[in-house]
Design a protein around this motif. Structure first.
Motif, PDB file in Angstrom:
ATOM      1  N   ALA A 361     105.300 142.767 -81.452  1.00  0.00           N
ATOM      2  CA  ALA A 361     103.869 142.879 -80.956  1.00  0.00           C
ATOM      3  C   ALA A 361     102.994 141.739 -81.375  1.00  0.00           C
ATOM      4  N   LEU A 362     103.250 140.982 -82.508  1.00  0.00           N
ATOM      5  CA  LEU A 362     102.486 139.808 -83.152  1.00  0.00           C
ATOM      6  C   LEU A 362     102.592 138.691 -82.324  1.00  0.00           C
ATOM      7  N   ASP A 363     104.025 138.530 -81.781  1.00  0.00           N
ATOM      8  CA  ASP A 363     104.577 137.336 -81.313  1.00  0.00           C
ATOM      9  C   ASP A 363     103.906 137.382 -79.727  1.00  0.00           C
ATOM     10  N   GLU A 364     103.970 138.621 -79.264  1.00  0.00           N
ATOM     11  CA  GLU A 364     103.380 138.940 -77.628  1.00  0.00           C
ATOM     12  C   GLU A 364     101.957 138.579 -77.874  1.00  0.00           C
ATOM     13  N   ALA A 365     101.236 138.703 -78.764  1.00  0.00           N
ATOM     14  CA  ALA A 365     100.015 138.459 -78.880  1.00  0.00           C
ATOM     15  C   ALA A 365      99.552 137.205 -79.293  1.00  0.00           C
ATOM     16  N   GLY A 366     100.549 136.527 -79.732  1.00  0.00           N
ATOM     17  CA  GLY A 366     100.408 134.833 -80.072  1.00  0.00           C
ATOM     18  C   GLY A 366      99.666 134.983 -81.417  1.00  0.00           C
ATOM     19  N   ARG A 367      99.979 135.772 -82.213  1.00  0.00           N
ATOM     20  CA  ARG A 367      99.163 135.773 -83.478  1.00  0.00           C
ATOM     21  C   ARG A 367      99.894 135.273 -84.746  1.00  0.00           C
ATOM     22  N   ILE A 403      97.163 142.298 -94.277  1.00  0.00           N
ATOM     23  CA  ILE A 403      98.392 142.971 -94.013  1.00  0.00           C
ATOM     24  C   ILE A 403      98.164 143.521 -92.683  1.00  0.00           C
ATOM     25  N   LEU A 404      98.928 143.162 -91.763  1.00  0.00           N
ATOM     26  CA  LEU A 404      99.016 143.409 -90.453  1.00  0.00           C
ATOM     27  C   LEU A 404      99.859 144.243 -90.185  1.00  0.00           C
ATOM     28  N   GLY A 405     101.032 144.699 -90.919  1.00  0.00           N
ATOM     29  CA  GLY A 405     102.035 145.647 -90.776  1.00  0.00           C
ATOM     30  C   GLY A 405     102.870 145.860 -91.973  1.00  0.00           C
TER      31      GLY A 405
END
Length: 458
Positions: A361-367, A403-405
């Motif tokens: 999800a983070l990769d998809e969001a470009g974060r 912390i993001l996840g």
């Protein structure tokens, strides 16, 4: 003039909203065709986790030799404990029903019902009732795909049926590899069933973080026949044997046979079962009722909560929505729901616990993010428990270490994840958990502490 101040359509978590409204003097109708308590109490979380605990006890006895203790299982009274679990929960549901019937200002309609228009329902007995306000909490139902040839022609199990079997099948074929398939596969395997799982994605529990899903798949392959990357195309039955033909994207096919077939391909909102089309309530492409932060639909005076609303199909999110609903509908508040840091758990072996974002999800969001990891074997308690696998993984902002996840697979992961849930909810950093919070030694929670410390290289 409306018959009721409030109609609550659904007696799962919705029953608490109905009772709260009635207690405040609102003339309230509660509509529920099945036992009070809904899916979780009667057909879902409660019975499945109670039964899974029987499986875990059996497996712990089998592992006793590793602790220098000779132990054998002389008898497994499978049908007896299945009946005991379901009877115990049926008694609780029955008591809830009787309590509802005795509550002042509350009328229970325990029958099928459907919408006639925005604020009007018609019960199976032919009565129509209107409500000034309506809360739709009609839950979900298992997905039964129409694209599998022959599925309509064979007898199959859903999760509701599976937890009521009084004899374990010799061979069980499971369509699906999500949490229901994972949990029930583990349960039946513990009592001697040969289990095969067919999942169209490339791993089991595919909604989990990729590392967790891969690790769980490897472990599941030790006890089951696992076919990932295969989609069920056809089901046939001959001589009491069910055969599933499944195909991969490159055209390869496999045939998997068993005595029973469990369809565990997820759940869908029960909007068609209540004739929601008779209203102007807007739904998503997947059929979920659209709500705003106050759980209001696009139709004045109609709100929605639980599985039927698109906010998270968990009992704990439903309970949270129930609190919001009571505040807003009963007490006139304008409270908004905040689903930040909504945790979840899978109660197979090993357990999975997760909160926040996955790497995908983070990769998809470009974060951008950094990863901290720790193995269960890095903790002292793992030696006491003789754990040889499992890990915690923390995803954090590269600068602030917020912390993001967090994703945990291993012993009691369902509890360990709550070490991190408040941090994700309130924007705490991995450094806060690793260096400021004092962890009891040698508690297993130190695996989370070590994963947080790994974020900053401590």
């Amino acid at each position: 003039m409306a018959d009721f101040d409030l109609i609550v359509f659904g007696g799962g978590t919705g029953n608490t909203v109905a009772s709260a409204a009635a207690a405040e003097g609102l003339e309230t109708a509660l509509v529920e065709r099945g036992p009070i308590g809904g899916l979780c109490l009667n057909r879902g979380c409660n019975p499945s986790k109670m039964l899974i605990q029987h499986a875990t006890v059996a497996n712990r006895i089998r592992e006793a030799e590793g602790f220098g203790i000779d132990a054998t299982i002389d008898e497994i009274r499978f049908g007896e404990f299945v009946r005991d679990v379901n009877d115990e929960l049926a008694d609780i549901a029955s008591a809830k029903k009787e309590n509802k019937r005795e509550e002042v200002n509350l009328t229970l309609f325990q029958e099928e019902a459907r919408f006639v228009d925005d604020h009007t329902i018609e019960t199976e007995s032919g009565e129509t009732h209107t409500g000034e306000e309506v809360v739709i909490a009609a839950g979900s139902t298992p997905v039964i795909p129409g694209a599998i040839d022959g599925l309509d022609d064979v007898e199959f199990l859903t999760s509701t049926d599976a937890i009521r079997l009084e004899e374990p099948p010799e061979r069980l074929v499971v369509l699906g590899g999500g949490y229901i398939a994972a949990e029930l596969g583990y349960y039946f395997d513990a009592f001697g069933t040969d289990v095969a799982l067919i999942e169209m994605e490339n791993s089991l529990v595919p909604r989990e973080d990729d590392d967790v899903a891969a690790a769980f798949t490897d472990i599941a392959e030790e006890r089951h026949d696992v076919y990932t990357g295969y989609r069920a195309a056809e089901v046939t039955e001959s001589g009491g044997e069910i055969t599933v033909t499944a195909e991969s994207e490159d055209g390869e096919s496999v045939e998997v046979t068993g005595d029973e077939l469990l369809v565990a391909l997820g759940r869908r909102p029960n909007t068609d079962g209540i004739d929601l089309d008779a209203t102007g309530v807007a739904t998503t492409d997947a059929g979920f009722i659209e709500t705003d932060a106050r759980l209001r639909t696009n139709v004045e005076g109609i709100r929605a909560m639980g599985d039927i609303a698109d906010n998270g199909m968990f009992k704990h999110s439903g309970d949270y929505e129930g609190e919001i609903m009571i505040d807003n509908v009963v007490h006139g508040a304008e409270r908004e729901a905040d689903f930040t840091a909504l945790p979840h758990a899978v109660f197979a072996e090993p357990q999975i616990g997760a909160v926040g974002e996955t790497e995908a999800a983070l990769d998809e969001a470009g974060r951008e993010y950094v990863v901290g990891r720790a193995a269960f074997t890095d903790t002292a308690m793992s030696r006491a428990l003789k754990l040889d696998r499992g890990f915690a993984k923390v995803l954090a902002d590269p600068d602030s270490h917020e912390i993001l996840g967090c994703h945990v697979i291993g012993h009691e992961a369902s509890m360990l994840i709550h070490e991190v849930t408040p941090a994700v909810r309130y924007g705490l950093s991995a450094d806060d958990l690793a260096n400021t919070l004092i962890h009891a030694h040698p508690a297993l929670s130190k695996v989370v502490m070590k994963a947080c410390a790994d974020v900053s290289g401590n």
